[in-house]
Design a protein around this motif. Structure first.
Motif, PDB file in Angstrom:
ATOM      1  N   GLY A 110      18.355  15.454  40.541  1.00 16.93           N
ATOM      2  CA  GLY A 110      17.530  15.562  41.706  1.00 16.93           C
ATOM      3  C   GLY A 110      17.123  14.711  42.532  1.00 16.93           C
ATOM      4  N   TYR A 130      13.417  21.673  41.728  1.00 14.80           N
ATOM      5  CA  TYR A 130      13.714  20.757  40.442  1.00 14.80           C
ATOM      6  C   TYR A 130      13.459  21.786  39.382  1.00 14.80           C
ATOM      7  CZ  TYR A 130      13.518  17.036  36.883  1.00 14.80           C
ATOM      8  OH  TYR A 130      13.601  16.536  35.695  1.00 14.80           O
ATOM      9  N   GLU A 186       6.711  18.940  35.765  1.00 14.47           N
ATOM     10  CA  GLU A 186       7.403  18.055  36.847  1.00 14.47           C
ATOM     11  C   GLU A 186       7.586  18.845  38.031  1.00 14.47           C
ATOM     12  OE1 GLU A 186       9.398  15.274  38.662  1.00 14.47           O
ATOM     13  OE2 GLU A 186       8.490  15.064  36.705  1.00 14.47           O
ATOM     14  N   GLY A 187       7.850  20.269  38.257  1.00 16.84           N
ATOM     15  CA  GLY A 187       8.004  20.931  39.445  1.00 16.84           C
ATOM     16  C   GLY A 187       6.635  21.827  39.696  1.00 16.84           C
ATOM     17  N   ARG A 193      14.972  13.332  37.703  1.00 15.75           N
ATOM     18  CA  ARG A 193      14.795  13.141  39.164  1.00 15.75           C
ATOM     19  C   ARG A 193      14.897  11.705  39.573  1.00 15.75           C
ATOM     20  NH1 ARG A 193      11.633  16.161  42.611  1.00 15.75           N
ATOM     21  NH2 ARG A 193      10.302  17.187  41.159  1.00 15.75           N
ATOM     22  N   ALA A 217      17.891  17.639  33.052  1.00 14.94           N
ATOM     23  CA  ALA A 217      17.581  17.187  34.467  1.00 14.94           C
ATOM     24  C   ALA A 217      16.946  16.013  34.731  1.00 14.94           C
ATOM     25  CB  ALA A 217      16.978  18.177  35.376  1.00 14.94           C
ATOM     26  N   GLU A 222      16.392  21.909  36.477  1.00 11.00           N
ATOM     27  CA  GLU A 222      15.947  21.573  35.153  1.00 11.00           C
ATOM     28  C   GLU A 222      16.669  22.821  34.451  1.00 11.00           C
ATOM     29  OE1 GLU A 222      12.283  19.750  32.826  1.00 11.00           O
ATOM     30  OE2 GLU A 222      11.824  21.338  34.266  1.00 11.00           O
ATOM     31  N   ASN A 236      12.365  14.601  46.589  1.00 10.18           N
ATOM     32  CA  ASN A 236      11.471  15.541  46.055  1.00 10.18           C
ATOM     33  C   ASN A 236      11.528  16.933  46.871  1.00 10.18           C
ATOM     34  OD1 ASN A 236       9.653  14.121  44.483  1.00 10.18           O
ATOM     35  ND2 ASN A 236       8.977  12.938  46.281  1.00 10.18           N
TER      36      ASN A 236
END
Length: 668
Positions: free
Chosen positions: A425, A432, A620-621, A448, A446, A436, A428
Motif C-alpha cells: 500500500g 490498509y 496499523e489501520g 505500507r 501487506a 492486509e 496513507n
C-alpha cells in the motif's frame, strides 16, 4: 546483508512549566526541542536502556530518573517509541520513593475507567502509532518542588530474522546532557553467536570507540554504550547533546544444523533456518496500479524500484507486468522467462509506463492470478517452481468491482490456496485493513510503502525478502499426542535469510527425548530435516543461562500465540472471530501484555481518589480519538494538567502536587 527490525526505540525527555507557567500548546511537549531541562530547574540525571535477549526473545526496560530543583512544580514528559510488533508488559511511575504500578485489563473495562475519568474533568490516553515501524508511549507528570520521579517502561518482543540478521535499532534523542546515560544489551543464544556489531550514526568512530564496548564468545554477547558528559557534548564548550540519531546492534547465530529445539519447564521452541540450499525458481506477477493518483513521484519511484528488481531476477524465473487503472493491460500475453533479452525488453517497457484513469483492483489481480494458474496448467514453468503475486496500489477500488469483501472473495477463490499474495500500500490514502486482510487470507502479508525519498528502496527491500525461496510447502511435525497448543506449523514458503519459529507445550515434562521433523519441497527434491533432543543433555546445556529472565520460552510461546491469533482474527467472522478474540484476550491478561484487546491502567491515589492513566495499543489501520485543545485562558486560575495526550494514542499524566486541577486537554 540487511536485517530484521528489532526494538526500535526513541527516547526523549521534554519539559515545560507547570501551574501558571504552562507552555501555550501542550503539543510542544511532544515534538519541539526545548532548552536543557537543567536550565528550568528540572534535571534528568539518569537514562538507562537495558535489554536481555534470550533465544531471540527480547526483554527491554527503559528507566529515566529526574529531579525538580526549582521552588515550584514542573512538568516532565517521558516519551518512548517502541516497535509496533512489541507488547508493553509494564509501566511504573515512582514519585519520592512511592511506586505506582500498571495493571493490564480488558479493553472494555479500561474504557469504562477512561470515560469516567473524562466525565470527571480528567483526561485519559493511549499509545499512538508513530512513523513506519514505531508506536509512541508518552506520559507526563507534574513534579513538585524538590521531588524526584522515576519512569520505567518494560516491553517484550520476539526478534524475527530478516535477510540473515537480527537487529536492535535505537533512535536516541535525550534532548540534553545526561549525567548517567547507558545502553546495556546482554544476549544469550544456545546455538552460539556467530557475529555481533554495534554502530552509531551520531558520533565519530573515535568517540564511539571510547564509549562503546562489544564482545561475544560462545553463547554470550554483550554491548555497552556509556558516553561521558564530555562525549555527549556537541562541541567541547557546548551544553547541548550530540546524542541524536541511530544506535544499531546486529547479530546472528551459528547454524551447524538446520534447526534448533529448546525446552524449558514444559514449553518448547523450535527454530528452523537451513543454509546452502539451491533457490527454488519463481514465477512473479507484478500487478501495478497506474491510475491518475500514482502520477508524478510515486510512479517514478515505482518504476525505479522495478528496474532494480529486474536486475535481481534469475534466468530460471518467469515474470509479467499487469497494469491496472480503469482497465487492465499487460506487458506480454503470458509469463515469460527472465532471459537477458527478455529482461532488457522488460526494462524498456517499465520506462514507458504512464498513469491514467481510475483504479480497478479486482480485474488487475484476477488477471495476474489467472496468468500464474494458466502457466502452471500449460506447463510453461518448471514443475518444481513457485508462484507469487505482488500487488502495489495507492488507493481504493473505484471502478468495476469495488466492494472490498467481494474483491477478497474473488481473489481467494482464484488463488485457491496455491500461492501467496503480497499487497503493498503506497501512502496513507487507502484502505490498509482491506489490503492486509486480503493478503493474510492468501498466505501473504501487506506492507505500507511510505511516501518519502526512499520509497523506491522500500519497494526493492520488500522484494529482496521474497526473492529467494529455498523451500515450498513447509510442514513442521512433532510426535503424536506429545504436544499441546502448537503455534503455526505450516508455511507456504521458506525464504533465504529468514527463520521459521514454532512453539508449544509438552504433554509430559519428564520425557526422555523429543523429535521434530521439518518437511518441504526443494528446488530439486523433497527434503526432511530431523532434530532429536536428549532432554538431560538439554538441561545441562541450559544451566549456564545467566541472562535468562523468568520462563522465557513460555513467554515466547504466549507472545507468538497471541500474535498469530490476532492475525487470524483479522480475517475471521462471527463465532470464529469471537473464539479467537477470547483466546487472545485470555493470554494477554494472563501474561500481562498490552495488545489490541487490552489496556494498561496506571493508578495513582491522590486526595482519597484514584487517578488512572490508560495505555492502549493501536492497529496499523486504526483510527484513534482526536483530542480537543483547551487554551490556558479557558481554564480556571487554579488549573493544571492531569493529562497530556495526542491523537491515536495517549497516556494521562499524573501530578505530584497536592491540589486537584482540571485537564489541559479534553476529548470530543
Amino acid at each position: 546483508m540487511a536485517s530484521v527490525w528489532w526494538p526500535c526505540l526513541i527516547l526523549a525527555l521534554l519539559s515545560g512549566l507547570a501551574a501558571s507557567g504552562f507552555p501555550r500548546s501542550p503539543f510542544r511537549l511532544l515534538g519541539v526541542s526545548l532548552p536543557p531541562l537543567c536550565h528550568l530547574g528540572l534535571g534528568v540525571y539518569s537514562t538507562i536502556i537495558n535489554s536481555k535477549v534470550t533465544s531471540r526473545f527480547a526483554h527491554n526496560v527503559v528507566t529515566t530518573r529526574a529531579v525538580n530543583r526549582a521552588d515550584k512544580a514542573k512538568e516532565v514528559s517521558f516519551d518512548v517509541e517502541l516497535p509496533k510488533t512489541a507488547f508493553i508488559t509494564n509501566f511504573t511511575l515512582t514519585i519520592d520513593g512511592v511506586t505506582y504500578p500498571g495493571n493490564v485489563k480488558e479493553k472494555e473495562a479500561a474504557k469504562k475507567q477512561y470515560e469516567k475519568a473524562v466525565s470527571q474533568g480528567k483526561t485519559a490516553g493511549l499509545v499512538k502509532a508513530s512513523g513506519r515501524k514505531l508506536e509512541k508511549f508518552t506520559v507526563s507528570v507534574n513534579v513538585a518542588a524538590g521531588s524526584k520521579v522515576t519512569f520505567e517502561l518494560t516491553y517484550e518482543e520476539l526478534l524475527k530474522r530478516h535477510k540473515g540478521k537480527y537487529e536492535m535499532y535505537l533512535k536516541i534523542q535525550p534532548k540534553q546532557l545526561v549525567k548517567h546515560f547507558e545502553i546495556e544489551a546482554d544476549i544469550f543464544e544456545p546455538q552460539g553467536i556467530s557475529m555481533l556489531d554495534a554502530v552509531a550514526s551520531f558520533i565519530t568512530n573515535d568517540l564511539l570507540g571510547s564509549a562503546l564496548t562489544k564482545s561475544f564468545s560462545g553463547k554470550k554477547g554483550h554491548v555497552s554504550f556509556k558516553p561521558s558528559l564530555d562525549q555527549q557534548r556537541s562541541c567541547p564548550t557546548c551544553t547541548d547533546s550530540l546524542l541524536n540519531g541511530d544506535f544499531t546492534i546486529t547479530y546472528d547465530v551459528n547454524r551447524e544444523s538446520p534447526g534448533n529445539v529448546q525446552i524449558v519447564n514444559g514449553y518448547f521452541v523450535h527454530f528452523f533456518a537451513p543454509q546452502g540450499l539451491p533457490v527454488v525458481p519463481k514465477s512473479v506477477a507484478f500487478v501495478i496500479d497506474v491510475s491518475s493518483s500514482m502520477a508524478g513521484r510515486k510512479l517514478e519511484q515505482t518504476k525505479e524500484a522495478l528496474l532494480r528488481i529486474l536486475e535481481d531476477m534469475k534466468e530460471e524465473d518467469y515474470l509479467n507486468f499487469i497494469l491496472f487503472s480503469g482497465d487492465v493491460s499487460t506487458w506480454k500475453e503470458h509469463l515469460v522467462q527472465a532471459t537477458p533479452e527478455n529482461l532488457q525488453e522488460a526494462k524498456t517497457f517499465v520506462k514507458s509506463i504512464d498513469d491514467k484513469g481510475m483504479t480497478n483492483i479486482n480485474d488487475g489481480l484476477l488477471k495476474g492470478i489467472s496468468m500464474l494458474n494458466k502457466a502452471r496448467e500449460e506447463h510453461r514453468v518448471q514443475e518444481r517452481s513457485t508462484s507469487i503475486v505482488i500487488m502495489l496500489t495507492d488507493g481504493d477500488a473505484n471502478v468495476g468491482e469495488s466492494r472490498p469483501e467481494k474483491i477478497q472473495e474473488n481473489v481467494r477463490n482464484a488463488i485457491g490456496g496455491k500461492f501467496p499474495l503480497y499487497n503493498l500500500g503506497f501512502g496513507n490514502n487507502l484502505n490498509y485493513n482491506f489490503l492486509e486482510n486480503m493478503a493474510l487470507e492468501n498466505q501473504g502479508f501487506a506492507r505500507r510503502i511510505y511516501e518519502d525519498s526512499d520509497a523506491d528502496l522500500q519497494l526493492q527491500g520488500f522484494y529482496e525478502e521474497v526473492a529467494n525461496p529455498l523451500l515450498t510447502g513447509v510442514k513442521v511435525e512433532y510426535p503424536e499426542n506429545a504436544i499441546l497448543d502448537l503455534t503455526q506449523n505450516t508455511y507456504q514458503h521458506f525464504y533465504d535469510g529468514s527463520e521459521i519459529v514454532v512453539a508449544g507445550r509438552l504433554v509430559e515434562e519428564d520425557m526422555n527425548s523429543f523429535k521434530a521433523d521439518v518437511k518441504g519441497h526443494g528446488a530439486t527434491n523433497d527434503l526432511t530435516f530431523t532434530e532429536e533432543v536428549d532432554m538431560k543433555e538439554m538441561e545441562k546445556a541450559l544451566q549456564e543461562r545467566d541472562y535468562i529472565f523468568g520462563d522465557y520460552i513460555e513467554r515466547l510461546w504466549a507472545y507468538l500465540t497471541i500474535e498469530q491469533l490476532l492475525e487470524k482474527r483479522k480475517k475471521a467472522h462471527g463465532e470464529e472471530k469471537e473464539n479467537l478474540t477470547a483466546q487472545a484476550l485470555d493470554l494477554s491478561l494472563k501474561y500481562h501484555f498490552v495488545t489490541p484487546l487490552t489496556s494498561m491502567v496506571v493508578t495513582k491515589p491522590e486526595d482519597n481518589e484514584d487517578e488512572r492513566a490508560i495505555a492502549d495499543k493501536p492497529g496499523e489501520g486504526g483510527i484513534g480519538m482526536e483530542p480537543r485543545h483547551v487554551l490556558p485562558d479557558q481554564l480556571p486560575a487554579s488549573s493544571k494538567p492531569l493529562l497530556l495526550c495526542c491523537s491515536r494514542g495517549r497516556l494521562r499524566s499524573l501530578s505530584t502536587s497536592r491540589e486537584r486541577r482540571r485537564p489541559l486537554l479534553q476529548h470530543r
